[in-house]
Motif scaffolding. Structure first.
Motif, PDB file in Angstrom:
ATOM      1  N   SER A 169       1.004  -1.651  -0.017  1.00  0.00           N
ATOM      2  CA  SER A 169       0.178  -0.001  -0.162  1.00  0.00           C
ATOM      3  C   SER A 169       0.594   1.146  -0.297  1.00  0.00           C
ATOM      4  O   SER A 169       0.121   2.343  -0.868  1.00  0.00           O
ATOM      5  N   LEU A 213       4.165   1.623  -1.456  1.00  0.00           N
ATOM      6  CA  LEU A 213       4.305   1.359  -2.346  1.00  0.00           C
ATOM      7  C   LEU A 213       3.886   2.121  -3.269  1.00  0.00           C
ATOM      8  O   LEU A 213       4.013   3.224  -4.229  1.00  0.00           O
ATOM      9  N   GLY A 214       2.538   1.528  -3.243  1.00  0.00           N
ATOM     10  CA  GLY A 214       1.176   1.922  -4.499  1.00  0.00           C
ATOM     11  C   GLY A 214       0.439   3.786  -4.095  1.00  0.00           C
ATOM     12  O   GLY A 214       0.626   4.979  -5.017  1.00  0.00           O
ATOM     13  N   VAL A 222       3.790   5.481  -5.594  1.00  0.00           N
ATOM     14  CA  VAL A 222       4.097   5.732  -7.029  1.00  0.00           C
ATOM     15  C   VAL A 222       2.591   6.531  -7.741  1.00  0.00           C
ATOM     16  O   VAL A 222       2.691   7.827  -8.267  1.00  0.00           O
ATOM     17  N   ALA A 223       1.394   6.282  -6.801  1.00  0.00           N
ATOM     18  CA  ALA A 223       0.706   7.424  -7.591  1.00  0.00           C
ATOM     19  C   ALA A 223       1.029   9.206  -6.564  1.00  0.00           C
ATOM     20  O   ALA A 223       1.055   9.647  -7.499  1.00  0.00           O
ATOM     21  N   MET A 254       3.928   9.984  -7.387  1.00  0.00           N
ATOM     22  CA  MET A 254       5.038  10.149  -9.424  1.00  0.00           C
ATOM     23  C   MET A 254       3.492  10.680  -9.939  1.00  0.00           C
ATOM     24  O   MET A 254       3.381  11.586 -10.560  1.00  0.00           O
ATOM     25  N   LYS A 255       2.249   9.894  -9.804  1.00  0.00           N
ATOM     26  CA  LYS A 255       2.250   9.906 -10.802  1.00  0.00           C
ATOM     27  C   LYS A 255       0.814  10.766 -10.753  1.00  0.00           C
ATOM     28  O   LYS A 255       0.176  12.253 -11.980  1.00  0.00           O
ATOM     29  N   GLU A 269       2.333  16.775 -11.858  1.00  0.00           N
ATOM     30  CA  GLU A 269       2.620  16.953 -13.916  1.00  0.00           C
ATOM     31  C   GLU A 269       3.789  16.670 -14.660  1.00  0.00           C
ATOM     32  O   GLU A 269       4.476  16.022 -14.528  1.00  0.00           O
ATOM     33  N   ARG A 312       7.255  16.584 -15.123  1.00  0.00           N
ATOM     34  CA  ARG A 312       8.691  17.038 -13.497  1.00  0.00           C
ATOM     35  C   ARG A 312       8.470  15.390 -12.660  1.00  0.00           C
ATOM     36  O   ARG A 312       8.073  14.102 -13.291  1.00  0.00           O
ATOM     37  N   ARG A 313       9.469  15.540 -12.597  1.00  0.00           N
ATOM     38  CA  ARG A 313       9.797  14.078 -11.621  1.00  0.00           C
ATOM     39  C   ARG A 313       9.518  13.405 -10.528  1.00  0.00           C
ATOM     40  O   ARG A 313      10.421  14.626  -9.446  1.00  0.00           O
ATOM     41  N   LEU A 314       9.893  12.037  -9.133  1.00  0.00           N
ATOM     42  CA  LEU A 314       9.881  12.384  -8.964  1.00  0.00           C
ATOM     43  C   LEU A 314      10.796  11.571  -8.401  1.00  0.00           C
ATOM     44  O   LEU A 314      10.839  10.131  -8.424  1.00  0.00           O
ATOM     45  N   MET A 343      10.519  -1.878  -8.722  1.00  0.00           N
ATOM     46  CA  MET A 343       9.653  -0.384  -8.723  1.00  0.00           C
ATOM     47  C   MET A 343      10.940   0.497  -8.863  1.00  0.00           C
ATOM     48  O   MET A 343      11.088   0.862  -8.783  1.00  0.00           O
ATOM     49  N   VAL A 371      11.578   1.528 -12.181  1.00  0.00           N
ATOM     50  CA  VAL A 371      10.377   2.924 -12.276  1.00  0.00           C
ATOM     51  C   VAL A 371      10.957   4.706 -11.690  1.00  0.00           C
ATOM     52  O   VAL A 371      11.178   4.871 -11.971  1.00  0.00           O
ATOM     53  N   ASN A 380      -3.018  -7.747   5.156  1.00  0.00           N
ATOM     54  CA  ASN A 380      -3.406  -6.381   4.339  1.00  0.00           C
ATOM     55  C   ASN A 380      -4.783  -6.810   3.377  1.00  0.00           C
ATOM     56  O   ASN A 380      -5.916  -6.564   3.317  1.00  0.00           O
ATOM     57  N   LEU A 400       5.464  -2.840 -15.799  1.00  0.00           N
ATOM     58  CA  LEU A 400       5.736  -1.642 -15.502  1.00  0.00           C
ATOM     59  C   LEU A 400       6.437  -1.127 -16.771  1.00  0.00           C
ATOM     60  O   LEU A 400       6.649   0.324 -16.689  1.00  0.00           O
ATOM     61  N   ARG A 458       3.996   6.834 -17.383  1.00  0.00           N
ATOM     62  CA  ARG A 458       3.856   7.224 -16.069  1.00  0.00           C
ATOM     63  C   ARG A 458       2.397   6.874 -15.349  1.00  0.00           C
ATOM     64  O   ARG A 458       1.684   5.941 -15.080  1.00  0.00           O
ATOM     65  N   PRO A 513       0.799   0.159 -12.117  1.00  0.00           N
ATOM     66  CA  PRO A 513       0.163   0.163 -11.177  1.00  0.00           C
ATOM     67  C   PRO A 513       0.066   0.869  -9.927  1.00  0.00           C
ATOM     68  O   PRO A 513       1.929   1.326  -9.538  1.00  0.00           O
ATOM     69  N   GLU A 514      -1.026   1.076  -8.992  1.00  0.00           N
ATOM     70  CA  GLU A 514      -0.531   1.200  -7.861  1.00  0.00           C
ATOM     71  C   GLU A 514      -0.868   0.387  -7.175  1.00  0.00           C
ATOM     72  O   GLU A 514      -0.819   0.091  -5.524  1.00  0.00           O
ATOM     73  N   GLY A 515      -1.246  -1.005  -6.983  1.00  0.00           N
ATOM     74  CA  GLY A 515      -1.786  -2.083  -6.337  1.00  0.00           C
ATOM     75  C   GLY A 515      -1.422  -3.085  -7.358  1.00  0.00           C
ATOM     76  O   GLY A 515      -1.433  -3.008  -7.958  1.00  0.00           O
ATOM     77  N   PHE A 559       0.928  -5.258  -5.969  1.00  0.00           N
ATOM     78  CA  PHE A 559       2.117  -6.150  -5.738  1.00  0.00           C
ATOM     79  C   PHE A 559       1.931  -7.104  -4.298  1.00  0.00           C
ATOM     80  O   PHE A 559       2.969  -7.804  -3.797  1.00  0.00           O
TER      81      PHE A 559
END
Lengths: 112, 154
Positions: free
Chosen positions: A58, A60-61, A64-65, A67-68, A71, A74-76, A94, A97, B60, B110, B114, B118-120, B122
């Motif tokens: 979660s 990790l997600g 990722v979110a 970063m998404k 705009e 831009r980079r993270l 990841m 990524v 989880n 992946l 961008r 995926p955000e889930g 995993f």
């Protein structure tokens, strides 16, 4: 309590993940707080994860979110991953990524 | 504010049994109780770390999918440590696993834009990557998930 102190070095925004775990119990708040903190920031943002000992899927997600949410253009980048966090990024691939650095200093030394 | 979870006391030295509400705020305390037991049982660091990651993801999954939007029930975690293995048994009274079987170890693609990352999804990947065997059975109105880790002793 999600705390994300931030500072700017030149054109780069540094955000410090000021918690020892980014897990299911904080993931949504982390993502929302990152959106607020990175709003209007520079082209490059470095997330300092050196205080974070544990990230689950979660968390990790949420990273990722985050970063998404930035705009286009831009980079993270990520810095200071501790061993268990690094392991989770590698197992999920990841690490292909995100640009990952040993420290914020190392990240700043490498142009974005 | 969630409380630390007191393990059930009358179990064998290399066993640990916990029961706690299926809510995110308790997961950390369940992991702490298990980690304490792993240290006391002399389990090596990398094995302790694998166990923590696997257990976090398994818990989880129960909270998110077995219980989901319904009022959360209890989760029971049992851990048995032997010379060779660590066995985690998780029991919950939530919905059955879809298709009555385990999600496969599916690696996400992946190599995409961008915005398509995926955000889930995993969680099961991590469980499969780090464990040696996973089984699931539906027993009456309970789900029983058993995860075996062979100790690597490092």
């Amino acid at each position: 309590m999600v705390e994300l102190p931030t500072r700017t070095e030149g054109q780069t925004q540094i955000v410090v993940a000021n918690m020892d775990r980014i897990d299911a119990s904080v993931a949504i708040r982390f993502k929302d707080c990152m959106r607020d903190v990175t709003d209007g920031g520079g082209q490059r943002c470095i997330l300092d994860l050196s205080k974070v000992q544990f990230v689950d899927s979660s968390g990790l997600g949420a990273i990722v979110a985050s970063m998404k949410q930035l705009e286009q253009g831009r980079r993270l980048d990520l810095a200071g991953l501790t061993p268990m966090v690094d392991k989770v990024f590698r197992l999920t691939r990841m690490d292909s990524v995100f640009a990952i650095f040993d420290s914020v200093e190392a990240a700043l030394d490498t142009p974005g | 504010m969630s409380q630390p979870i007191a393990p059930i006391q009358n179990v064998a030295p290399n066993q640990c049994e916990l029961v706690f509400p299926g809510l995110d705020t308790y997961t950390r305390h369940a992991l702490d109780a298990v980690k304490t037991k792993l240290s006391r049982a002399g389990v090596a660091k990398a094995d302790r770390e694998r166990t923590e990651i696997i257990l976090a993801e398994a818990i989880n999954n129960i909270i998110e999918h077995a219980y989901g939007a319904e009022a959360a029930g209890q989760i029971q975690v049992r851990m048995d440590v032997t010379h060779d293995n660590i066995t985690l048994t998780l029991t919950d009274s939530g919905c059955p696993m879809p298709g009555k079987g385990l999600p496969k170890k599916q690696e996400a693609d992946l190599n995409c834009a961008r915005s398509d990352l995926p955000e889930g999804g995993f969680g099961w990947l991590l469980i499969h990557q780090l464990s040696d065997k996973v089984t699931y059975v539906r027993h009456g109105s309970d789900n029983i998930t058993t995860i075996l880790l062979r100790r690597q002793n490092r």
